[in-house]
Design a protein around this motif. Structure first.
Motif, PDB file in Angstrom:
ATOM      1  N   THR A   1       0.838  -1.382   0.007  1.00 24.34           N
ATOM      2  CA  THR A   1      -0.159   0.011   0.159  1.00 24.34           C
ATOM      3  C   THR A   1       0.927   1.369  -0.024  1.00 24.34           C
ATOM      4  N   SER A   2       1.776   1.389   0.891  1.00 17.53           N
ATOM      5  CA  SER A   2       2.830   2.357   1.088  1.00 17.53           C
ATOM      6  C   SER A   2       3.483   2.600  -0.719  1.00 17.53           C
ATOM      7  N   ILE A   3       4.108   1.510  -1.224  1.00 19.29           N
ATOM      8  CA  ILE A   3       4.628   1.657  -2.300  1.00 19.29           C
ATOM      9  C   ILE A   3       3.812   2.203  -3.422  1.00 19.29           C
ATOM     10  N   LYS A   4       2.619   1.586  -3.550  1.00 23.92           N
ATOM     11  CA  LYS A   4       1.549   2.022  -4.387  1.00 23.92           C
ATOM     12  C   LYS A   4       1.538   3.375  -4.363  1.00 23.92           C
ATOM     13  N   SER A   5       1.001   3.871  -3.044  1.00 20.40           N
ATOM     14  CA  SER A   5       0.621   5.228  -2.902  1.00 20.40           C
ATOM     15  C   SER A   5       1.758   6.117  -3.141  1.00 20.40           C
TER      16      SER A   5
ATOM     17  N   MET B   1      11.427  15.813  -2.761  1.00 20.00           N
ATOM     18  CA  MET B   1      10.397  14.915  -2.400  1.00 20.00           C
ATOM     19  C   MET B   1      10.443  13.484  -3.058  1.00 20.00           C
ATOM     20  N   ALA B   2      10.918  13.482  -4.233  1.00 20.39           N
ATOM     21  CA  ALA B   2      10.924  12.441  -5.120  1.00 20.39           C
ATOM     22  C   ALA B   2      11.929  11.323  -4.296  1.00 20.39           C
ATOM     23  N   GLU B   3      13.174  11.870  -3.699  1.00 21.44           N
ATOM     24  CA  GLU B   3      14.158  11.148  -3.077  1.00 21.44           C
ATOM     25  C   GLU B   3      13.671  10.538  -1.976  1.00 21.44           C
TER      26      GLU B   3
ATOM     27  N   VAL C   1      11.623   5.993   0.918  1.00 22.70           N
ATOM     28  CA  VAL C   1      10.261   5.061   1.700  1.00 22.70           C
ATOM     29  C   VAL C   1      10.054   3.648   0.942  1.00 22.70           C
ATOM     30  N   ILE C   2       9.963   3.940  -0.438  1.00 22.14           N
ATOM     31  CA  ILE C   2       9.704   2.693  -1.317  1.00 22.14           C
ATOM     32  C   ILE C   2      10.779   1.764  -1.272  1.00 22.14           C
ATOM     33  N   ASN C   3      11.945   2.200  -1.124  1.00 23.96           N
ATOM     34  CA  ASN C   3      13.039   1.284  -0.908  1.00 23.96           C
ATOM     35  C   ASN C   3      12.922   0.489   0.356  1.00 23.96           C
TER      36      ASN C   3
END
Length: 600
Positions: A385-389, A404-406, A411-413
């Motif tokens: 859910t976190s990765i998708k959001s 923000m992208a980094e 977080v995705i990593n």
């Protein structure tokens, strides 16, 4: 006495001989008496017809020739008494002078004289009283005819029968003595014969009574080939067959009792009166009841407290077939009760048999499986859910904001790493479960393994201002381990201690040798674990505080993996804790080198 067949035999023989001897004796005496009386009658008839009547009738008028008639009587020279009577019933001649001129009716039977005057030859036996004795006599009359054929008188002859009856009495005494002797011989012979018949029967009876008491080593001696011998042979044959049958039954019973007593499932048999007629040890243990309690307490009473649908009253009303399955909950255990009726020889229901199966572990495993699926789903759903959001946010334009992208990519990593750890742990558990792990066991120094583990996490502990200390008196502790796996276990335990010990806490690691066993103790003064949670700590995905554990990055699989690794090394791992005071994890590993490398 007469209940004995022996005395019945003797009595029957006695009565048979007694009756036979009486009949024979009476018949002989009667025939003997008839014969002698007939001889007397023949003698009197012969005397009358050959000597007296012809001479008397030849004289003519009886009254006129009284003297001549008296002379004829005197010349007869016989012992019998002779009397000649005229038509006026007067005695005109007699061998007994005292009777002359007397009326014959006063002396003899009138009917007898009358028959003589009627032209008949008549006879009659009578008794004559002579002073103190009574004499048996035979009386005979013969008509005396005149020349013209008229009857002018009668000839009366009387013979003394005393000798004959004395002989008959003597004969009766002899026959009586013979009868008594025969009866005595009969009793003796009857006793011997009865004993020869009853002794084998008594022997069979005595030995049958011993068999009834359980002694089946009984053999009857066969003494003849008759029916008694056949009875003895059949008894011996029956004994052998009975011993074989009972031996087979005893063997089957022993097998059945062994099976029932040692079977894991509980078994209870109840009759129609609600009495427990059998309950094996497993059933008593499952129901927490003693043997006496099961026997004395009615079945419906104790089973109704657990599940009223298993009572006989409920089954009679709602389940006429008495077949089915119900669940019983006793304390913390769960049992499945399968029941069915047993029947008597007529096919009618005689009671119910119930088999209790412990499904506690099955239920527990089923719950764990459901919980495992739910936990895996939840553990994967959260990072996904976190990765998708975050991915959707980036795609919507956040990529233009590099900072923000980094941050989003970090977080995705992190979430991807979390998923990777989870998948890695799951794969490792799967390998352990299916014994697919390749163990790299070799001689290794446990002291060095523990030191390396403490060193690797020392900085982490210091970051939380915790003090981690290794305490051991051993310089070297060689064993046969997979060093990497053992280090993984110790690192996992130390990591948990660091996580759940507040900042400024203390963690002590003890290493000691006890005989051929190594003991590793990791003790902290952290938050501790509630007592009710201790038994479930090694379950997969089980967390005491789920929210806090996830925040700290745990998957809930570490202790499960640790337990499997330690057990693969034939060791033990367990946890002792006091809530609010701290926790101690104990790892016990054997130090002996094994004969072969274990592969799971």
């Amino acid at each position: 006495m007469f209940r004995s067949i022996r005395w019945k035999f003797i009595t029957i023989y006695f009565l048979l001989v007694f009756i036979a001897m009486v009949i024979v004796g009476v018949f002989i005496i009667q025939q003997f008496e008839g014969y002698h009386l007939g001889v007397v009658s023949e003698n009197l008839t012969r005397i009358a017809r050959l000597n007296l009547l012809p001479n008397v009738e030849k004289i003519g008028d009886l009254d006129a020739n009284r003297k001549e008639i008296q002379d004829i009587i005197g010349k007869a020279s016989i012992n019998e008494e002779i009397i000649v009577v005229n038509r006026n019933f007067k005695i005109i001649a007699s061998s007994n002078d005292s009777l002359l001129d007397r009326n014959i009716v006063d002396i003899v039977d009138e009917q007898l004289i009358t028959d003589g005057f009627l032209g008949q030859i008549a006879e009659k036996d009578s008794l004559i009283k002579n002073r103190d004795t009574v004499i048996n006599v035979k009386n005979m009359v013969f008509p005396i005819k005149a020349a013209n054929g008229d009857i002018q008188g009668v000839l009366y002859l009387r013979s003394d029968l005393s000798d004959i009856y004395a002989t008959l009495r003597k004969s009766t005494i002899i026959l009586t003595q013979a009868t008594v002797l025969a009866l005595l011989i009969t009793v003796v012979l009857g006793f011997l014969i009865a004993r020869s018949v009853t002794e084998p029967i008594t022997d069979v009876t005595v030995k049958a009574a011993k068999m009834a008491k359980g002694d089946f080593d009984q053999v009857v001696e066969v003494k003849s080939d008759d029916e008694i011998g056949q009875l003895a042979n059949m008894f011996n044959y029956l004994t052998e067959k009975l011993k074989d049958t009972l031996s087979e039954i005893s063997s089957e019973k022993s097998k059945m009792e062994t099976i029932l007593n040692y079977m894991a499932d509980g078994l209870i048999a109840v009759n129609l009166q609600g009495e427990v007629i059998h309950a094996n040890p497993s059933a008593r243990r499952m129901l927490s009841l003693s043997r006496d309690a099961l026997i004395q307490e009615p079945y419906d009473d104790f089973i109704g407290e657990l599940n009223k649908k298993l009572t006989l009253a409920y089954l009679d009303e709602h389940n006429p077939d008495w077949m089915g399955s119900e669940i019983l909950r006793v304390n913390d255990s769960i049992y499945q009760a399968n029941f069915a009726p047993f029947k008597d020889e007529k096919g009618d229901k005689a009671g119910i048999v119930m088999v209790l199966q412990d499904i506690t572990e099955r239920q527990k495993l089923d719950n764990m499986r459901k919980e495992f699926v739910a936990n895996v789903s939840h553990e994967l759903k959260t990072p996904l859910t976190s990765i998708k959001s975050y991915t959707e946010t980036l795609l919507e334009g956040a990529l233009e904001n590099r900072e923000m992208a980094e941050q989003f990519l970090r977080v995705i990593n992190s979430e991807a790493d979390r998923m990777a750890r989870l998948v890695r742990d799951l794969l490792q558990l799967s390998s352990l479960d299916y014994k697919q792990v390749k163990w790299n066991k070799k001689d290794a120094d446990l002291v060095q393994i523990v030191k390396n583990s403490v060193f690797k996490l020392d900085m982490t502990a210091k970051n939380k201002k915790q003090k981690m200390t290794l305490i051991t008196s051993e310089d070297k502790m060689m064993g046969y381990f997979d060093s990497d796996r053992i280090e993984q276990v110790i690192l996992n335990v130390l990591t948990n201690a660091i996580k759940y010990t507040p900042d400024g806490g203390e963690i002590k690691v003890f290493l000691e040798r006890v005989d051929n066993q190594s003991i590793v103790r990791v003790r902290d003064n952290g938050i501790g674990i509630p007592k009710e949670d201790l038994p479930r700590l090694f379950e997969r995905f089980y967390r005491v505080d789920k929210a806090r554990s996830r925040e700290m990055g745990g998957t809930g699989l570490g202790l499960s993996i640790a337990k499997q690794i330690i057990e693969a090394h034939e060791g033990r791992i367990w946890i002792e804790s006091v809530y609010g005071e701290g926790t101690e994890v104990i790892i016990q590993l054997p130090l002996e080198e094994k004969a072969c490398v274990m592969g799971i």
